[in-house]
Design a protein around this motif. Sequence first.
Motif, short mmCIF file in Angstrom:
data_model
loop_
_atom_site.label_atom_id
_atom_site.label_comp_id
_atom_site.label_asym_id
_atom_site.label_seq_id
_atom_site.Cartn_x
_atom_site.Cartn_y
_atom_site.Cartn_z
N GLY A 314 0.80 -1.21 0.00
CA GLY A 314 0.00 0.00 0.00
C GLY A 314 0.83 1.27 0.00
O GLY A 314 2.05 1.26 0.11
N GLU A 315 0.14 2.40 -0.13
CA GLU A 315 0.78 3.70 -0.13
C GLU A 315 0.94 4.21 1.31
O GLU A 315 0.20 3.80 2.20
N PRO A 316 1.88 5.14 1.54
CA PRO A 316 1.97 5.75 2.87
C PRO A 316 0.67 6.47 3.20
O PRO A 316 -0.03 6.97 2.32
N ASP A 339 7.16 12.01 1.88
CA ASP A 339 7.96 13.24 1.90
C ASP A 339 7.30 14.38 1.13
O ASP A 339 7.85 15.48 1.06
N GLN A 340 6.15 14.14 0.54
CA GLN A 340 5.50 15.14 -0.30
C GLN A 340 4.42 15.90 0.46
O GLN A 340 3.62 15.31 1.18
N GLU A 355 7.31 22.08 0.23
CA GLU A 355 7.82 21.46 1.44
C GLU A 355 7.91 22.50 2.55
O GLU A 355 7.91 23.72 2.30
N PHE A 356 7.98 22.01 3.78
CA PHE A 356 8.22 22.89 4.92
C PHE A 356 9.74 23.06 5.06
O PHE A 356 10.44 22.12 5.43
N VAL A 357 10.22 24.25 4.77
CA VAL A 357 11.65 24.52 4.88
C VAL A 357 12.03 24.82 6.33
O VAL A 357 13.19 24.72 6.72
N GLU A 358 11.05 25.23 7.11
CA GLU A 358 11.16 25.35 8.56
C GLU A 358 9.87 24.83 9.15
O GLU A 358 8.90 24.56 8.43
#
Length: 423
Positions: A314-316, A339-340, A355-358
């Motif tokens: 399955g998928e995450p 991670d997306q 993405e969250f850079v912070e």
Amino acid sequence: MMRFQFVSCLFACSLATFPLAHAAPEGSSGKAYPDGHGGEVFFPLGETSFADEVVSYTPGKPDGGEASSDPSVSLGIPDYVKNEDESYLTLGCGGELVVRFDDNKLIDVAGPDLYAFEVGPDVEATAMAVSENGEDWVRVGRISGGKAEVDIASYVSADDAFRFVKLVDLRQVCSTRTPGADIDAIGAMGSAAKIALDSAVLFDSGEYQLKQGGFEALDQVIAQIDEPRSSRLEVAGHTDSVGNAESNRDLSKNRARAVADYLKVNADFSEGAVTTRAYGENQPVASNDTEKGRSRNRRVELTVRMTPQVDGPGEPLVEILGIWHSRSNGIIELQRQGDQVTGHYTSSDGTLAGEFVEKDVFEGVWIKDNSRKACATQKQDSEHWGGMRLEFDSAQLDVFTGYWRYCDEEKDRGSWSEARRLL
């Protein structure tokens, strides 16, 4: 992905015959109910499938007025008759409702699992979340635009089971006579049957060795489980709040183990199919201020469900990070899968990716079908895109301001109005 093969009734006869059950399911046969829009929805456990108790209700502003502000009308089976009554709850603009299932639990089955009977002319946008304990919530999507059902498979594990459902109106229809979603009923199409056994029948006071009445009670349970080899059973111990919390947790653990051990030996469950949980005094179903309430809280709960079938890795799981409302950009939703991080905003049906850079800063791109400027390159087959940044007030991600630009420009062109979390 794991899926549950589900049957309409897990028991050979009605649990209402149990003198020891506090909340025996009465509607154990499947039934279809009108959806308020000319169709029907089938629930395998019939009346047992629907919410039993209002935990909290916070009306939005504006609200629906006195005629449609009683949250108790959202309990039980759907009973709204168009143009004849107002037996529904209007959440109001941004309103919130939390309900609890007492004699069943919401689980993931093949297809849709959760249904909100929204009886207005349209299914107004409403976010939904589920919880086992009423405190830790898992966001499972939303209903809108004629879609009143939710499949929770992408958001929860196959073994999860939930007692609480939260609905939050997403502020998209706020100027009508009944602003916000109009809720007639909330039902779990994916349901696991639950049996609550009185601890006084099973054990002497303060003890965890089964007594004769306990053996007889559990033999009745065994006789009524239709397919033990194809079923899984969770045994959960609960106590009242008298005494030390740690001692109560230990007592609930030992009582759950005693019941589970007896069922493992005397019923035809597969290896590993019977599990235990210990909640101590943390999940009362009644007030601990009275003896009657304390008696109800001293219980062992059995949750019966079919064994999951594994179709592959399955998928995450998808984690919905939040749903926010902005005056300029409508509803904004962000979700993480692996991670997306992706998202959507309703003002122009645009999507987000980045993405969250912070911990409190999201950077990425917006993409939509049309805008004032076409780019020389494409993102997701569209020439209309640009960079963007969401700056949150804290790591809790409650409030943010967004900044955007066209294509690969380096300077911001403008900003979104402040967005506040709805769920």
